[in-house]
Design a protein around this motif. Structure first.
Motif, PDB file in Angstrom:
ATOM      1  N   GLU A  16      -3.214   1.532  38.619  1.00 20.07           N
ATOM      2  CA  GLU A  16      -4.341   1.063  39.427  1.00 20.07           C
ATOM      3  C   GLU A  16      -5.433   0.714  38.354  1.00 20.07           C
ATOM      4  OE1 GLU A  16      -5.201   0.479  42.568  1.00 20.07           O
ATOM      5  OE2 GLU A  16      -3.088   0.868  42.772  1.00 20.07           O
ATOM      6  N   GLU A  66       6.732  -4.785  47.771  1.00 19.89           N
ATOM      7  CA  GLU A  66       5.618  -4.255  48.538  1.00 19.89           C
ATOM      8  C   GLU A  66       4.431  -3.957  47.523  1.00 19.89           C
ATOM      9  OE1 GLU A  66       7.222  -0.461  50.038  1.00 19.89           O
ATOM     10  OE2 GLU A  66       8.276  -1.706  51.600  1.00 19.89           O
ATOM     11  N   ASP A  69       2.498  -7.409  46.772  1.00 15.32           N
ATOM     12  CA  ASP A  69       1.920  -7.745  48.032  1.00 15.32           C
ATOM     13  C   ASP A  69       0.689  -7.186  48.056  1.00 15.32           C
ATOM     14  OD1 ASP A  69       4.095  -9.712  48.486  1.00 15.32           O
ATOM     15  OD2 ASP A  69       4.851  -8.531  50.147  1.00 15.32           O
ATOM     16  N   THR A  70       0.655  -5.718  47.810  1.00 17.33           N
ATOM     17  CA  THR A  70      -0.608  -5.073  47.910  1.00 17.33           C
ATOM     18  C   THR A  70      -1.393  -5.445  46.905  1.00 17.33           C
ATOM     19  OG1 THR A  70       0.889  -3.117  48.616  1.00 17.33           O
ATOM     20  CG2 THR A  70      -1.368  -2.679  47.407  1.00 17.33           C
ATOM     21  N   THR A  73      -3.026  -8.590  48.211  1.00 13.22           N
ATOM     22  CA  THR A  73      -4.065  -8.673  49.315  1.00 13.22           C
ATOM     23  C   THR A  73      -5.517  -8.163  48.727  1.00 13.22           C
ATOM     24  OG1 THR A  73      -2.151  -8.036  50.766  1.00 13.22           O
ATOM     25  CG2 THR A  73      -4.550  -7.189  51.554  1.00 13.22           C
ATOM     26  N   ARG A  74      -5.156  -7.180  47.855  1.00 16.27           N
ATOM     27  CA  ARG A  74      -6.409  -6.412  47.213  1.00 16.27           C
ATOM     28  C   ARG A  74      -7.275  -7.366  46.626  1.00 16.27           C
ATOM     29  NH1 ARG A  74      -4.679  -1.634  44.011  1.00 16.27           N
ATOM     30  NH2 ARG A  74      -6.710  -1.666  43.267  1.00 16.27           N
TER      31      ARG A  74
END
Length: 147
Positions: A16, A66, A69-70, A73-74
């Motif tokens: 993150e 996944e 893609d996350t 999107t962010r």
């Protein structure tokens, strides 16, 4: 200064901070972010305990899709351009090859990945990339509060 920024991911929360750094740099330099997940197709243990290696690689590919893609999107929610890829191979080689093939100016990586054995493996991937890369690599430590 940076037009193409690569952020490899293992899909864990440990990445993150690296993702946020990549986003901040991309916003500053109007750069494209590349989110990459490399499926280790030599995944240890597949086939040894009755697990089909192809099923394991397929599951890891799904996890990778996944994860990227996350990130996409962010990033797009922040107004950034994000390219995604899920490749197979040895992770450090896949990262370096992707950087070469896509004209990456900067790699932004986490100093750690998943916990346990995967955390050790991802850390060694980062170390190998730093050692072998011919372009800048920003290694970002997790926030101490995440420990």
């Amino acid at each position: 200064m940076y037009d193409e920024i690569l952020v490899p991911t293992d899909g864990s929360e440990a990445v993150e901070t690296a993702i946020e750094h990549a986003f901040d740099l991309a916003a500053t330099y109007d750069a494209t972010v590349h989110a990459l997940y490399v499926v280790d197709d030599t995944y240890g243990g597949a086939g040894l305990m009755g697990v089909d290696a192809q099923d394991t690689v397929s599951e890891l590919r799904t996890m990778g899709e996944e994860a990227v893609d996350t990130i996409a999107t962010r990033g797009e929610d922040r107004g950034l351009t994000v390219e995604t890829a899920v490749n197979e191979g040895l992770p450090h080689e896949g990262i370096l090859d992707y950087a070469d093939d896509n004209g990456i100016d900067l790699l932004v990586m986490s100093s750690r990945g998943r916990s346990g054995v995967s955390r050790f493996v991802f850390g060694s991937v980062t170390e190998r990339v730093v050692r072998l890369s011919d372009r800048p690599v920003l290694v970002v430590s997790r926030d101490v509060t995440d420990e």
